[in-house]
Design a protein around this motif. Structure first.
Motif, PDB file in Angstrom:
ATOM      1  N   LEU A   1       2.982   5.283   7.671  1.00 57.38           N
ATOM      2  CA  LEU A   1       2.999   6.748   7.621  1.00 57.38           C
ATOM      3  C   LEU A   1       4.323   7.264   7.056  1.00 57.38           C
ATOM      4  CD1 LEU A   1       1.292   7.609  11.044  1.00 57.38           C
ATOM      5  CD2 LEU A   1       0.266   7.630   8.758  1.00 57.38           C
ATOM      6  N   PHE A   2       5.420   6.661   7.470  1.00 56.34           N
ATOM      7  CA  PHE A   2       6.727   7.045   6.928  1.00 56.34           C
ATOM      8  C   PHE A   2       6.804   6.742   5.431  1.00 56.34           C
ATOM      9  CE2 PHE A   2       8.261   7.399  11.267  1.00 56.34           C
ATOM     10  CZ  PHE A   2       9.267   8.349  11.163  1.00 56.34           C
ATOM     11  N   PHE A   3       6.338   5.568   5.045  1.00 52.98           N
ATOM     12  CA  PHE A   3       6.425   5.177   3.642  1.00 52.98           C
ATOM     13  C   PHE A   3       5.632   6.115   2.737  1.00 52.98           C
ATOM     14  CE2 PHE A   3       6.918   0.459   5.042  1.00 52.98           C
ATOM     15  CZ  PHE A   3       8.189   0.742   5.513  1.00 52.98           C
ATOM     16  N   VAL A   4       4.519   6.626   3.259  1.00 58.79           N
ATOM     17  CA  VAL A   4       3.654   7.497   2.465  1.00 58.79           C
ATOM     18  C   VAL A   4       4.120   8.953   2.483  1.00 58.79           C
ATOM     19  CG1 VAL A   4       1.321   8.473   2.286  1.00 58.79           C
ATOM     20  CG2 VAL A   4       1.632   6.019   2.668  1.00 58.79           C
ATOM     21  N   PHE A   5       4.461   9.456   3.663  1.00 59.52           N
ATOM     22  CA  PHE A   5       4.759  10.878   3.797  1.00 59.52           C
ATOM     23  C   PHE A   5       6.248  11.212   3.756  1.00 59.52           C
ATOM     24  CE2 PHE A   5       0.598  10.329   5.890  1.00 59.52           C
ATOM     25  CZ  PHE A   5      -0.142  11.222   5.100  1.00 59.52           C
ATOM     26  N   PHE A   6       7.103  10.207   3.912  1.00 54.79           N
ATOM     27  CA  PHE A   6       8.541  10.456   3.810  1.00 54.79           C
ATOM     28  C   PHE A   6       9.197   9.264   3.104  1.00 54.79           C
ATOM     29  CE2 PHE A   6      12.942  10.761   5.505  1.00 54.79           C
ATOM     30  CZ  PHE A   6      13.233  12.042   5.070  1.00 54.79           C
ATOM     31  N   PRO A   7       8.855   9.070   1.837  1.00 53.36           N
ATOM     32  CA  PRO A   7       9.395   7.908   1.102  1.00 53.36           C
ATOM     33  C   PRO A   7      10.899   8.045   0.881  1.00 53.36           C
ATOM     34  CG  PRO A   7       8.202   9.364  -0.385  1.00 53.36           C
ATOM     35  CD  PRO A   7       7.954   9.877   1.008  1.00 53.36           C
TER      36      PRO A   7
ATOM     37  N   TYR B   1       8.608  11.979  -4.962  1.00 48.40           N
ATOM     38  CA  TYR B   1      10.051  12.095  -4.775  1.00 48.40           C
ATOM     39  C   TYR B   1      10.469  11.259  -3.564  1.00 48.40           C
ATOM     40  CZ  TYR B   1      14.639  14.034  -3.758  1.00 48.40           C
ATOM     41  OH  TYR B   1      15.978  14.176  -3.505  1.00 48.40           O
ATOM     42  N   HIS B   2      11.529  10.487  -3.736  1.00 49.91           N
ATOM     43  CA  HIS B   2      12.058   9.645  -2.658  1.00 49.91           C
ATOM     44  C   HIS B   2      13.399  10.208  -2.187  1.00 49.91           C
ATOM     45  CE1 HIS B   2       8.898   6.980  -3.860  1.00 49.91           C
ATOM     46  NE2 HIS B   2       9.323   5.975  -3.099  1.00 49.91           N
ATOM     47  N   PHE B   3      13.534  10.339  -0.877  1.00 56.50           N
ATOM     48  CA  PHE B   3      14.753  10.874  -0.285  1.00 56.50           C
ATOM     49  C   PHE B   3      15.806   9.776  -0.151  1.00 56.50           C
ATOM     50  CE2 PHE B   3      11.245  13.480   1.158  1.00 56.50           C
ATOM     51  CZ  PHE B   3      11.728  14.769   1.010  1.00 56.50           C
ATOM     52  N   ASP B   4      17.031  10.130  -0.476  1.00 57.51           N
ATOM     53  CA  ASP B   4      18.150   9.189  -0.317  1.00 57.51           C
ATOM     54  C   ASP B   4      18.932   9.586   0.928  1.00 57.51           C
ATOM     55  OD1 ASP B   4      20.388   7.581  -0.458  1.00 57.51           O
ATOM     56  OD2 ASP B   4      20.611   7.782  -2.617  1.00 57.51           O
ATOM     57  N   LEU B   5      18.902   8.732   1.951  1.00 50.77           N
ATOM     58  CA  LEU B   5      19.532   9.032   3.240  1.00 50.77           C
ATOM     59  C   LEU B   5      20.906   8.388   3.378  1.00 50.77           C
ATOM     60  CD1 LEU B   5      16.398   8.604   5.555  1.00 50.77           C
ATOM     61  CD2 LEU B   5      17.234  10.674   4.418  1.00 50.77           C
ATOM     62  N   THR B   6      21.488   8.006   2.246  1.00 52.98           N
ATOM     63  CA  THR B   6      22.818   7.406   2.269  1.00 52.98           C
ATOM     64  C   THR B   6      23.851   8.397   2.801  1.00 52.98           C
ATOM     65  OG1 THR B   6      22.249   6.054   0.347  1.00 52.98           O
ATOM     66  CG2 THR B   6      24.582   6.275   0.864  1.00 52.98           C
ATOM     67  N   THR B   7      24.685   7.958   3.722  1.00 51.30           N
ATOM     68  CA  THR B   7      25.716   8.807   4.319  1.00 51.30           C
ATOM     69  C   THR B   7      27.102   8.307   3.908  1.00 51.30           C
ATOM     70  OG1 THR B   7      25.907   7.443   6.312  1.00 51.30           O
ATOM     71  CG2 THR B   7      24.224   9.190   6.316  1.00 51.30           C
ATOM     72  N   ASN B   8      28.113   9.050   4.310  1.00 52.80           N
ATOM     73  CA  ASN B   8      29.493   8.618   4.036  1.00 52.80           C
ATOM     74  C   ASN B   8      29.791   7.283   4.715  1.00 52.80           C
ATOM     75  OD1 ASN B   8      30.212  10.795   2.417  1.00 52.80           O
ATOM     76  ND2 ASN B   8      30.789  12.068   4.176  1.00 52.80           N
ATOM     77  N   LEU B   9      29.206   7.067   5.887  1.00 52.66           N
ATOM     78  CA  LEU B   9      29.383   5.789   6.579  1.00 52.66           C
ATOM     79  C   LEU B   9      28.844   4.654   5.724  1.00 52.66           C
ATOM     80  CD1 LEU B   9      30.080   4.026   9.014  1.00 52.66           C
ATOM     81  CD2 LEU B   9      27.863   4.663  10.006  1.00 52.66           C
ATOM     82  N   ASP B  10      27.666   4.840   5.136  1.00 53.20           N
ATOM     83  CA  ASP B  10      27.087   3.803   4.288  1.00 53.20           C
ATOM     84  C   ASP B  10      27.987   3.508   3.088  1.00 53.20           C
ATOM     85  OD1 ASP B  10      24.335   3.299   5.488  1.00 53.20           O
ATOM     86  OD2 ASP B  10      24.246   5.469   5.208  1.00 53.20           O
ATOM     87  N   ARG B  11      28.581   4.549   2.534  1.00 53.20           N
ATOM     88  CA  ARG B  11      29.443   4.356   1.362  1.00 53.20           C
ATOM     89  C   ARG B  11      30.719   3.607   1.714  1.00 53.20           C
ATOM     90  NH1 ARG B  11      27.769   9.821   1.001  1.00 53.20           N
ATOM     91  NH2 ARG B  11      26.149  10.126  -0.599  1.00 53.20           N
ATOM     92  N   ARG B  12      31.131   3.687   2.972  1.00 55.00           N
ATOM     93  CA  ARG B  12      32.348   2.994   3.403  1.00 55.00           C
ATOM     94  C   ARG B  12      32.099   1.532   3.753  1.00 55.00           C
ATOM     95  NH1 ARG B  12      34.056   7.904   7.417  1.00 55.00           N
ATOM     96  NH2 ARG B  12      34.927   9.325   5.836  1.00 55.00           N
TER      97      ARG B  12
ATOM     98  N   GLY C   1       0.820  -1.211   0.000  1.00 56.00           N
ATOM     99  CA  GLY C   1       0.000   0.000   0.000  1.00 56.00           C
ATOM    100  C   GLY C   1       0.847   1.252   0.000  1.00 56.00           C
ATOM    101  N   GLY C   2       1.897   1.263   0.829  1.00 61.09           N
ATOM    102  CA  GLY C   2       2.790   2.409   0.865  1.00 61.09           C
ATOM    103  C   GLY C   2       3.474   2.637  -0.465  1.00 61.09           C
ATOM    104  N   MET C   3       3.865   1.551  -1.104  1.00 61.09           N
ATOM    105  CA  MET C   3       4.531   1.666  -2.405  1.00 61.09           C
ATOM    106  C   MET C   3       3.573   2.166  -3.477  1.00 61.09           C
ATOM    107  SD  MET C   3       6.970  -1.183  -4.223  1.00 61.09           S
ATOM    108  CE  MET C   3       8.022  -1.235  -2.750  1.00 61.09           C
ATOM    109  N   ALA C   4       2.322   1.714  -3.422  1.00 57.32           N
ATOM    110  CA  ALA C   4       1.335   2.136  -4.413  1.00 57.32           C
ATOM    111  C   ALA C   4       0.994   3.621  -4.270  1.00 57.32           C
ATOM    112  CB  ALA C   4       0.066   1.297  -4.275  1.00 57.32           C
ATOM    113  N   ILE C   5       0.885   4.084  -3.041  1.00 55.98           N
ATOM    114  CA  ILE C   5       0.509   5.481  -2.805  1.00 55.98           C
ATOM    115  C   ILE C   5       1.661   6.436  -3.113  1.00 55.98           C
ATOM    116  CG2 ILE C   5      -0.161   7.150  -1.025  1.00 55.98           C
ATOM    117  CD1 ILE C   5      -1.710   4.853   0.325  1.00 55.98           C
TER     118      ILE C   5
END
Length: 228
Positions: free
Chosen positions: A100-106, A40-51, A31-35
């Motif tokens: 709620l996160f999936f819908v309002f802060f994808p 726009y989807h935010f990318d929360l990747t950080t430098n730590l993730d890249r390492r 449901g979250g994916m359909a809505i």
């Protein structure tokens, strides 16, 4: 027959509640994916993730966790109705918060190009093909896994080795999500924290008693129909 009746009494009441949490999980995810699919989807990747290294082999832990979830959720049901309905209430509420996160802060992330011909690479390619990089924050994988640890934490009726295993395996599942680029570090923290907060919340407020009454009415009506 006595053994069957023993387990029926201990776990039978939890069949409908457990099925409902798996159903809600699908509704929340799809449901979250359909809505929010076209937002726009935010990318929360950080430098730590890249390492953090990309390790396709962790896909096995990522996939085997489904069995872990089934076992530990059933174990939660075996600890008594009051405990279980607190557990169920925390679980259901956490999933609704995820929605709620999936819908309002994808959120999303960038997946690496898969290179190689190993089984783990093929499995990961299959996983990528059926699971889009969305619905990442909080990580349901991590949330479910921490609930699995909560289900056995501090219980004397569960062998100590399995309680330790559940704690370690919950963390391994969290690590697997970043090693195979299904999630970022923040998703892991949010999933673990959400599960723990909901568990503590329902322990203090006792609202889970209303959830217990609701499911006991449903179970009662089912029993009436079966006895007719």
């Amino acid at each position: 027959m006595q053994i069957f009746n023993k387990y029926k009494e201990k776990y039978g009441y939890a069949i409908i509640p457990l099925l409902s949490t798996f159903l809600l999980n699908d509704l929340v995810y799809w449901g979250g994916m359909a809505i929010a699919g076209n937002r726009y989807h935010f990318d929360l990747t950080t430098n730590l993730d890249r390492r953090i290294p990309f390790v396709p082999g962790f896909v096995y832990i990522y996939l085997i966790c489904y069995l872990f979830w089934i076992v530990n959720y059933v174990l939660a049901a075996g600890n008594g109705k009051d405990y279980f309905y607190r557990y169920l209430s925390a679980d259901l509420t956490a999933r609704l918060i995820c929605f709620l996160f999936f819908v309002f802060f994808p959120t999303t992330n960038t997946r690496p190009e898969l290179v190689g011909n190993s089984l783990s690479v093929h499995l990961l390619g299959w996983l990528y093909s059926i699971d889009k990089p969305a619905n990442l924050l909080p990580s349901i994988h991590c949330m479910n896994s921490w609930f699995c640890y909560i289900a056995v934490r501090g219980r004397k009726d569960i062998p100590r080795w399995y309680r330790i295993f559940s704690f370690v395996f919950a963390w391994l599942i969290g690590l697997s999500t970043v090693f195979i680029r299904q999630h970022v570090v923040l998703d892991i923290a949010a999933g673990f924290l959400l599960a723990e907060l909901m568990w503590q919340f329902f322990g203090k407020t006792k609202y889970y008693k209303n959830v217990r009454q609701f499911y006991e009415k449903i179970n009662g009506k089912i029993r009436e129909k079966l006895l007719k």
